[in-house]
Design a protein around this motif. Structure first.
Motif, PDB file in Angstrom:
ATOM      1  N   VAL A 123       0.832  -1.209   0.000  1.00 31.29           N
ATOM      2  CA  VAL A 123       0.000   0.000   0.000  1.00 31.29           C
ATOM      3  C   VAL A 123       0.862   1.253   0.000  1.00 31.29           C
ATOM      4  N   GLY A 135       3.058   1.088  -3.438  1.00 33.69           N
ATOM      5  CA  GLY A 135       2.301   0.896  -4.677  1.00 33.69           C
ATOM      6  C   GLY A 135       2.824  -0.223  -5.541  1.00 33.69           C
ATOM      7  N   GLU A 191       2.115  -5.792  -9.482  1.00 31.59           N
ATOM      8  CA  GLU A 191       0.778  -5.784  -8.874  1.00 31.59           C
ATOM      9  C   GLU A 191       0.498  -7.160  -8.263  1.00 31.59           C
ATOM     10  N   TYR A 211      -3.060  -9.061  -7.164  1.00 32.04           N
ATOM     11  CA  TYR A 211      -4.481  -9.263  -6.880  1.00 32.04           C
ATOM     12  C   TYR A 211      -4.928 -10.497  -7.653  1.00 32.04           C
ATOM     13  N   ARG A 243     -17.333  -2.547  -8.369  1.00 33.77           N
ATOM     14  CA  ARG A 243     -16.028  -2.314  -9.006  1.00 33.77           C
ATOM     15  C   ARG A 243     -15.802  -3.277 -10.162  1.00 33.77           C
ATOM     16  N   GLY A 302     -13.445  -0.968 -12.190  1.00 31.94           N
ATOM     17  CA  GLY A 302     -12.690  -0.064 -11.327  1.00 31.94           C
ATOM     18  C   GLY A 302     -12.786   1.401 -11.677  1.00 31.94           C
ATOM     19  N   GLN A 303     -13.661   1.784 -12.629  1.00 28.40           N
ATOM     20  CA  GLN A 303     -13.734   3.175 -13.071  1.00 28.40           C
ATOM     21  C   GLN A 303     -14.693   4.026 -12.224  1.00 28.40           C
ATOM     22  N   SER A 311     -13.783   4.903  -6.120  1.00 27.01           N
ATOM     23  CA  SER A 311     -12.508   5.495  -5.723  1.00 27.01           C
ATOM     24  C   SER A 311     -11.643   4.469  -5.002  1.00 27.01           C
ATOM     25  N   GLU A 312     -10.348   4.550  -5.240  1.00 31.18           N
ATOM     26  CA  GLU A 312      -9.412   3.627  -4.597  1.00 31.18           C
ATOM     27  C   GLU A 312      -9.430   3.764  -3.071  1.00 31.18           C
ATOM     28  N   TYR A 361     -12.365   1.749  -1.601  1.00 32.22           N
ATOM     29  CA  TYR A 361     -12.108   0.314  -1.697  1.00 32.22           C
ATOM     30  C   TYR A 361     -11.103  -0.130  -0.650  1.00 32.22           C
ATOM     31  N   GLU A 362     -10.038   0.651  -0.454  1.00 32.12           N
ATOM     32  CA  GLU A 362      -9.039   0.316   0.560  1.00 32.12           C
ATOM     33  C   GLU A 362      -9.645   0.348   1.969  1.00 32.12           C
TER      34      GLU A 362
END
Length: 349
Positions: A14, A17, A106, A108, A288, A293-294, A297-298, A301-302
């Motif tokens: 986190v 990144g 990344e 996920y 999402r 994911g558009q 907001s990140e 979600y976090e």
């Protein structure tokens, strides 16, 4: 496990990144994270189901309480189902689809944007467990309410009807009746004797005979009946004993009902916190995936992602606060010496 393995690996990801621990550790981290969160949900369902059986089917539940094998089997089944829900997909998704969609740096799951899979998994992971837990707790609450009313109604009705019968059937009441009858018989014999004396003494003094007869008549009209005081004491003692018994039984019934209500309230707290922690993540994950994911907001979600770990952190504290059996189990695991000292201290006090 979440605090020792999942969070320490996620915090650098986190902050920087970038995932710097490699692809293999990424998959292991995803499997463990999904497994722990899902098993937490399924364990809540299992505990709620266990409480549901203990309240609605108490006799059958007590008969199976010593069956350790069945309890262990249920707990193992929870972990197996939790793994099967996400584990195989995390491990083999890229091999089945033929390619990986995750960029370098990344970490996920491959199904992160697959709306159909996430909707199905979310139904099994959140919606179905949440509805099941709500059903179990609502059934427990309604059963307790119904049982409370029935117990109190039957209790008062039975004791109001049987109080007089129990008084008459009891040895103390029979003894009091025998005592009174014996005194009345004795008074009658005394009256006959007094009358014969009065008639024998009539030739000497008629006035004296009249006095004797008057005295005899008064004694016949006022039988002592166990000296009155003894009868009253016996009756009052009997009444107080019966009342004490009724009060004791009523207190026991109320204690059992309050204990059942406490179980329902504690489960309601657990369900409420479970819903607060899991609903945001589940809904945002589905939305999402639908918009790739558009539209989310990140930041949000976090935030919803961390709520899952907060739920895992709260549960070990929440269960001991709500259940004395969990509290004893935690004390036994963390402070075994304290548990051994407690009975000795209680005897001394």
């Amino acid at each position: 496990l979440a605090g020792a393995f999942c969070i320490p690996l996620y915090v650098p990801y986190v902050l920087t990144g970038r995932w710097i621990f490699g692809r293999s550790l990424c998959k292991l981290w995803l499997v463990v994270d999904y497994l722990l969160c899902t098993s937490s949900v399924f364990n809540i369902v299992l505990i709620s189901y266990d409480r549901f059986l203990s309240v609605t089917r108490a006799v059958a539940y007590r008969a199976q309480q010593g069956n350790t094998r069945q309890a262990v089997l249920k707990m193992v089944l929870v972990w197996v189902l939790a793994f099967l829900l996400y584990g195989p997909a995390i491990i083999s998704w890229e091999y089945i689809s033929g390619r990986s969609i995750i960029p370098t740096g990344e970490c996920y799951a491959e199904f992160f944007y697959n709306w159909y899979f996430l909707m199905t998994a979310s139904t099994l992971e959140f919606f179905t467990p949440f509805i099941s837990v709500m059903f179990f707790n609502l059934s427990i609450y309604l059963n307790i309410q119904k049982r409370t009313k029935m117990r109190l109604d039957v209790f008062h009705e039975v004791h109001n009807q049987s109080f007089t019968e129990e008084m008459e059937r009891s040895p103390e009441a029979k003894l009091s009746l025998k005592c009174c009858k014996w005194e009345q018989k004795e008074s009658a014999e005394t009256l006959d004797l007094s009358k014969s004396k009065a008639q024998g003494a009539a030739s000497t003094s008629s006035l004296h005979a009249k006095d004797l007869l008057a005295t005899s008549s008064e004694s016949s009209r006022k039988p002592k009946c166990c000296n009155k005081k003894s009868c009253k004491n016996s009756a009052s003692t009997l009444c107080s004993e019966k009342q004490t018994k009724i009060v004791s039984q009523s207190t026991t019934q109320r204690f059992r009902l309050s204990r059942d209500k406490k179980v329902a309230k504690s489960l309601a707290i657990i369900v409420g916190i479970f819903g607060i922690c899991w609903a945001p993540y589940t809904l945002l994950m589905i939305i999402r995936a639908g918009c790739h994911g558009q539209c989310i907001s990140e930041f949000w979600y976090e935030t919803s992602f961390w709520l899952l770990w907060i739920n895992s952190a709260v549960n070990p504290v929440l269960y001991p606060l709500c259940h004395s059996s969990f509290r004893r189990a935690f004390i036994k695991l963390l402070c075994p010496k304290k548990l051994n000292i407690q009975p000795h201290d209680a005897l001394q006090n």
